[in-house]
Design an enzyme around this catalytic site. Structure first.
Site, PDB file in Angstrom:
ATOM      1  N   HIS A 270      -8.244   0.351  -3.948  1.00  0.00           N
ATOM      2  CA  HIS A 270      -9.129   0.064  -2.814  1.00  0.00           C
ATOM      3  C   HIS A 270      -9.986   1.310  -2.594  1.00  0.00           C
ATOM      4  O   HIS A 270      -9.516   2.291  -2.029  1.00  0.00           O
ATOM      5  CB  HIS A 270      -8.255  -0.265  -1.591  1.00  0.00           C
TER       6      HIS A 270
ATOM      7  N   ASP B   9      -5.685  -6.774   4.547  1.00  0.00           N
ATOM      8  CA  ASP B   9      -5.243  -5.378   4.529  1.00  0.00           C
ATOM      9  C   ASP B   9      -5.398  -4.758   5.910  1.00  0.00           C
ATOM     10  O   ASP B   9      -6.508  -4.671   6.435  1.00  0.00           O
ATOM     11  CB  ASP B   9      -6.100  -4.615   3.504  1.00  0.00           C
ATOM     12  N   GLY B  10      -4.273  -4.315   6.478  1.00  0.00           N
ATOM     13  CA  GLY B  10      -4.310  -3.583   7.746  1.00  0.00           C
ATOM     14  C   GLY B  10      -3.469  -4.245   8.813  1.00  0.00           C
ATOM     15  O   GLY B  10      -3.720  -5.402   9.177  1.00  0.00           O
TER      16      GLY B  10
ATOM     17  N   MET C 235     -10.697  -6.755   5.405  1.00  0.00           N
ATOM     18  CA  MET C 235     -10.028  -5.739   6.220  1.00  0.00           C
ATOM     19  C   MET C 235      -9.659  -6.350   7.577  1.00  0.00           C
ATOM     20  O   MET C 235     -10.501  -6.965   8.237  1.00  0.00           O
ATOM     21  CB  MET C 235     -10.927  -4.519   6.447  1.00  0.00           C
TER      22      MET C 235
ATOM     23  N   MET D 174     -12.475   3.383  -0.927  1.00  0.00           N
ATOM     24  CA  MET D 174     -13.198   3.594   0.327  1.00  0.00           C
ATOM     25  C   MET D 174     -14.097   4.805   0.152  1.00  0.00           C
ATOM     26  O   MET D 174     -13.761   5.920   0.566  1.00  0.00           O
ATOM     27  CB  MET D 174     -12.193   3.818   1.476  1.00  0.00           C
TER      28      MET D 174
ATOM     29  N   MET E  93      -9.480   7.312  -0.320  1.00  0.00           N
ATOM     30  CA  MET E  93     -10.337   7.668   0.815  1.00  0.00           C
ATOM     31  C   MET E  93     -11.068   8.963   0.506  1.00  0.00           C
ATOM     32  O   MET E  93     -10.435   9.919   0.032  1.00  0.00           O
ATOM     33  CB  MET E  93      -9.467   7.845   2.061  1.00  0.00           C
TER      34      MET E  93
ATOM     35  N   HIS F 169      -1.069  -1.481  -4.169  1.00  0.00           N
ATOM     36  CA  HIS F 169      -2.407  -1.278  -3.606  1.00  0.00           C
ATOM     37  C   HIS F 169      -2.571   0.225  -3.381  1.00  0.00           C
ATOM     38  O   HIS F 169      -1.797   0.832  -2.631  1.00  0.00           O
ATOM     39  CB  HIS F 169      -2.467  -2.057  -2.293  1.00  0.00           C
TER      40      HIS F 169
ATOM     41  N   SER G  23       0.864  -1.186   0.000  1.00  0.00           N
ATOM     42  CA  SER G  23       0.000   0.000   0.000  1.00  0.00           C
ATOM     43  C   SER G  23       0.898   1.232   0.000  1.00  0.00           C
ATOM     44  O   SER G  23       1.775   1.365   0.855  1.00  0.00           O
ATOM     45  CB  SER G  23      -0.878   0.018   1.250  1.00  0.00           C
TER      46      SER G  23
ATOM     47  N   GLY H   9      -3.366   4.233   7.843  1.00  0.00           N
ATOM     48  CA  GLY H   9      -2.288   3.256   7.901  1.00  0.00           C
ATOM     49  C   GLY H   9      -1.763   3.171   9.326  1.00  0.00           C
ATOM     50  O   GLY H   9      -2.136   3.974  10.191  1.00  0.00           O
ATOM     51  N   GLY H  10      -0.941   2.183   9.574  1.00  0.00           N
ATOM     52  CA  GLY H  10      -0.258   2.083  10.858  1.00  0.00           C
ATOM     53  C   GLY H  10      -1.096   1.583  12.014  1.00  0.00           C
ATOM     54  O   GLY H  10      -0.705   1.725  13.163  1.00  0.00           O
TER      55      GLY H  10
ATOM     56  N   GLY I 103       1.617  -1.556   4.314  1.00  0.00           N
ATOM     57  CA  GLY I 103       2.000  -0.166   4.061  1.00  0.00           C
ATOM     58  C   GLY I 103       3.144   0.246   4.952  1.00  0.00           C
ATOM     59  O   GLY I 103       4.310   0.247   4.550  1.00  0.00           O
TER      60      GLY I 103
ATOM     61  N   ASP J 205      -4.855   3.148  -2.010  1.00  0.00           N
ATOM     62  CA  ASP J 205      -5.988   3.427  -1.125  1.00  0.00           C
ATOM     63  C   ASP J 205      -6.635   4.749  -1.490  1.00  0.00           C
ATOM     64  O   ASP J 205      -5.980   5.798  -1.439  1.00  0.00           O
ATOM     65  CB  ASP J 205      -5.493   3.484   0.326  1.00  0.00           C
TER      66      ASP J 205
HETATM   67  C1  DX5 Z   1      -6.398   1.290   5.627  1.00  0.00           C
HETATM   68  C2  DX5 Z   1      -5.847   0.961   4.251  1.00  0.00           C
HETATM   69  C3  DX5 Z   1      -4.636   0.084   4.258  1.00  0.00           C
HETATM   70  C4  DX5 Z   1      -3.498   0.649   5.030  1.00  0.00           C
HETATM   71  C5  DX5 Z   1      -2.388  -0.317   5.165  1.00  0.00           C
HETATM   72  O1  DX5 Z   1      -7.572   1.982   5.478  1.00  0.00           O
HETATM   73  O2  DX5 Z   1      -6.822   0.295   3.488  1.00  0.00           O
HETATM   74  O3  DX5 Z   1      -4.266  -0.289   2.947  1.00  0.00           O
HETATM   75  O4  DX5 Z   1      -3.023   1.835   4.492  1.00  0.00           O
HETATM   76  O5  DX5 Z   1      -1.426   0.252   5.995  1.00  0.00           O
HETATM   77  P1  DX5 Z   1      -0.728  -0.552   7.173  1.00  0.00           P
HETATM   78  O6  DX5 Z   1      -0.018  -1.707   6.517  1.00  0.00           O
HETATM   79  O7  DX5 Z   1       0.181   0.447   7.766  1.00  0.00           O
HETATM   80  O8  DX5 Z   1      -1.800  -1.028   8.102  1.00  0.00           O
HETATM   81 ZN    ZN Z   2      -6.259  -0.640   1.587  1.00  0.00          ZN
END
Ligand code: DX5
Ligand code: ZN
Length: 216
Positions: free
Chosen positions: A64, A172-173, A137, A66, A34, A30, A5, A144-145, A194, A32
């Protein structure tokens, strides 16, 4: 397969960090998206996906999405040359979901469904015949994080039994070498990561560690 990601890359370093990951064997990224509404954060728009495919035509881009505004955004992202677009089950009615999956397929784009951590896995039953991928998810989307939710493995197992290898399962996550291994044992095939890859000293070292954790 690992699908990094790019969300937590310093935006001014996107091209370099993507190139470094690609030099270390990554073939799919990937991205993201948002919308500040379905999730309380903003990230990239369609231009970033178009730019990615123009700069790296041989790399796959999975989006992805969202957003609960699919009527506006799905057609926009369909123009970007994205290879796969993942739609949240919670973001629209089942009729809309069916409609947008068919729309993506008729535009030559793969389509998948994303499930939030509290969405029943059983809904996959009615979509499994028409989707190319499932994204489970393992955190609540938006940032992230975050930390991998421990009950996720039971859900991955349930999805794996239901799908019986017909549809690849992505997670993911909060994915790191430890959680990736757990998710793999539960039946996941594709691992989004990510911050584990891009917020440490060396992208190369992090990719190697994650590859080792999920290799067959
Ligand atoms: C969260 C995202 C993920 C996220 C992954 O909403 O869909 O793709 O950025 O990041 P890490 O690996 O840091 O959880
Ligand atoms: Zn994602």
């Amino acid at each position: 397969m690992i699908a990094p990601s790019i969300l937590n890359i310093n935006n001014l370093n996107l091209k370099d960090d993507i190139a470094t990951a690609a030099e270390n064997g990554i073939t799919r990224f990937h991205i993201d998206i948002m919308d500040g509404h379905f999730v309380p954060n903003l990230s990239f728009g369609p231009q970033l996906v178009s730019d990615f495919k123009a700069e790296f035509p041989d790399l796959e881009a999975e989006v992805h999405l969202m957003s609960n505004n699919p009527d506006v955004l799905v057609p926009e992202f369909a123009k970007t040359k994205a290879d796969l677009i993942l739609l949240h089950y919670e973001a629209m009615t089942e009729d809309k979901l069916n409609h947008w999956i068919d729309f993506l397929h008729s535009n030559g784009i793969k389509a998948g469904i994303v499930l939030n951590p509290d969405t029943p896995v059983s809904i996959l039953e009615k979509f499994q015949a028409k989707i190319d991928q499932v994204l489970m998810m393992t955190v609540y989307p938006g940032f992230g994080g975050q930390k991998f939710i421990s009950g996720s493995c039971e859900r991955i197992k349930e999805a794996n039994e239901l799908l019986a290898g017909r549809v690849p399962i992505e997670v993911d996550g909060g994915i790191n070498d430890k959680t990736a291994q757990l998710a793999k044992e539960a039946g996941a095939n594709i691992f989004v990561a990510g911050s584990y890859l891009f917020c440490q000293k060396s992208i190369q070292v992090q990719i190697e560690k994650l590859e080792k954790a999920v290799e067959e």
